[in-house]
Design an enzyme around this catalytic site. Structure first.
Site, PDB file in Angstrom:
ATOM      1  N   ASP A   8       0.808  -1.170   0.026  1.00 33.34           N
ATOM      2  CA  ASP A   8      -0.069   0.160  -0.084  1.00 33.34           C
ATOM      3  C   ASP A   8       0.960   1.194   0.130  1.00 33.34           C
ATOM      4  OD1 ASP A   8      -2.247   1.561   0.360  1.00 33.34           O
ATOM      5  OD2 ASP A   8      -1.769   1.757   2.571  1.00 33.34           O
ATOM      6  N   ASP A  10      -0.267   5.074   1.041  1.00 32.40           N
ATOM      7  CA  ASP A  10      -0.569   6.000   2.061  1.00 32.40           C
ATOM      8  C   ASP A  10      -0.367   5.434   3.520  1.00 32.40           C
ATOM      9  OD1 ASP A  10      -1.414   8.077  -0.139  1.00 32.40           O
ATOM     10  OD2 ASP A  10      -2.831   6.826  -0.545  1.00 32.40           O
ATOM     11  N   GLY A  45      -7.290   3.862   3.646  1.00 27.26           N
ATOM     12  CA  GLY A  45      -7.378   2.881   2.669  1.00 27.26           C
ATOM     13  C   GLY A  45      -8.736   3.059   1.910  1.00 27.26           C
ATOM     14  N   ARG A  48     -11.936   7.532  -2.620  1.00 28.10           N
ATOM     15  CA  ARG A  48     -12.422   9.043  -2.349  1.00 28.10           C
ATOM     16  C   ARG A  48     -13.813   9.159  -2.208  1.00 28.10           C
ATOM     17  NH1 ARG A  48     -10.576  12.644  -7.211  1.00 28.10           N
ATOM     18  NH2 ARG A  48      -8.582  11.212  -6.889  1.00 28.10           N
TER      19      ARG A  48
HETATM   20  C1  G6P Z   1      -5.765   5.431  -0.436  1.00 25.46           C
HETATM   21  C2  G6P Z   1      -5.966   6.396   1.054  1.00 25.46           C
HETATM   22  C3  G6P Z   1      -7.303   7.067   1.100  1.00 25.46           C
HETATM   23  C4  G6P Z   1      -7.816   7.776  -0.156  1.00 25.46           C
HETATM   24  C5  G6P Z   1      -7.794   6.731  -1.370  1.00 25.46           C
HETATM   25  C6  G6P Z   1      -8.092   7.431  -2.555  1.00 25.46           C
HETATM   26  O1  G6P Z   1      -6.329   4.442  -0.039  1.00 25.46           O
HETATM   27  O2  G6P Z   1      -5.490   5.642   1.905  1.00 25.46           O
HETATM   28  O3  G6P Z   1      -7.064   7.918   2.403  1.00 25.46           O
HETATM   29  O4  G6P Z   1      -8.900   8.260   0.220  1.00 25.46           O
HETATM   30  O5  G6P Z   1      -6.105   6.151  -1.428  1.00 25.46           O
HETATM   31  O6  G6P Z   1      -7.142   8.284  -2.822  1.00 25.46           O
HETATM   32  P1  G6P Z   1      -7.494   9.330  -3.972  1.00 25.46           P
HETATM   33  O7  G6P Z   1      -6.074  10.000  -4.152  1.00 25.46           O
HETATM   34  O8  G6P Z   1      -7.777   8.667  -5.180  1.00 25.46           O
HETATM   35  O9  G6P Z   1      -8.260  10.385  -3.591  1.00 25.46           O
HETATM   36 MG    MG Z   2      -2.774   3.307   3.501  1.00 26.84          MG
END
Ligand code: G6P
Ligand code: MG
Length: 221
Positions: A8, A10, A45, A48
């Site tokens: 993963d 983030d 995780g 959006r």
């Molecule tokens: C990851 C992060 C989430 C985020 C998601 C979508 O899973 O942990 O916090 O909401 O990605 O990210 P994006 O950049 O597409 O909004």
């Molecule tokens: Mg993460």
């Protein structure tokens, strides 16, 4: 036999989890919605749109307004990641990625983010990945296993041959459902269902990880 690791992004490789939080926090304040760091733990995780739904709770908005709010939060996030450089790698992440490669194993990225490609470019680690699966790769998001299965397929491997490294409850759930082994980073309340739980990747060595999954049988001659 472990042949690859699926990371993963983030909260595992870099602390963009903090930037996602700040983006949502700013949007929530503008909309007069309550949103705390504790609430944010449930968004780790989570894609959006689903993240926004969790913040809006049972409030109903027209689709157009939902899209506008998603875009607004993403613009805040994009401004944060413009500043990202190799200095923003979390301790141990690049070292482990390089060690996996040097051992002849593979690395894949398995991030639900649509901004993942830009982030790994800015971090200067794109070359360390054999495959990238991101927010554009699958329809069903974590905790569905689809993203990790997509990554494994790109590597030409089966789930049991891959270890998922995650900081989110939704990500560990996805790994378990998909039949992957898992390393959870963070508190047990969040990643307690992982096979191995570690605070972060600092000082984590490949051999120790592999031994933890596949202990060398005792020599009982
Ligand atoms: C990851 C992060 C989430 C985020 C998601 C979508 O899973 O942990 O916090 O909401 O990605 O990210 P994006 O950049 O597409 O909004
Ligand atoms: Mg993460």
């Amino acid at each position: 036999m472990i042949k690859a690791f699926i990371f993963d992004l983030d909260g595992v490789i870099t602390d963009t989890a903090e930037y996602h939080y700040r983006g949502w926090k700013r949007l929530a304040e503008e909309e007069g919605l309550a949103f705390t760091r504790e609430d944010n733990e449930h968004l780790r995780g989570v894609a959006r749109r689903e993240s926004l739904m969790l913040i809006l709770k049972d409030r109903v908005y027209p689709e157009e307004q939902i899209r506008e709010m998603m875009e607004r939060k993403n613009n805040y996030y994009l401004a944060f990641i413009k500043e990202i450089s190799p200095r923003d790698l979390l301790p141990g992440a690049k070292e482990l990625l390089a060690e996996i490669r040097a051992a002849g194993l593979k690395n894949a990225l398995g991030s639900a983010s649509k901004n993942a490609a830009e982030v790994i470019e800015r971090l200067g680690i794109r070359d360390l990945f054999d495959a990238v699966s991101d927010g554009f790769s699958v329809e069903r998001q974590k905790p569905a296993p689809d993203l990790f299965l997509h990554a494994a397929a790109q590597l030409g491997l089966r789930a049991p041959e891959c270890v998922v490294v995650e900081d989110a409850a939704a990500g560990i759930e996805a790994a378990i459902v998909g039949g992957f082994r898992s390393v959870g980073l963070g508190p047990a309340e969040r990643v307690g269902r992982a096979d191995i739980i570690l605070p972060n990747l600092a000082g984590v060595r490949l051999t120790a990880l592999l031994n933890a999954f596949e202990p060398i049988p005792p020599n009982d001659k």
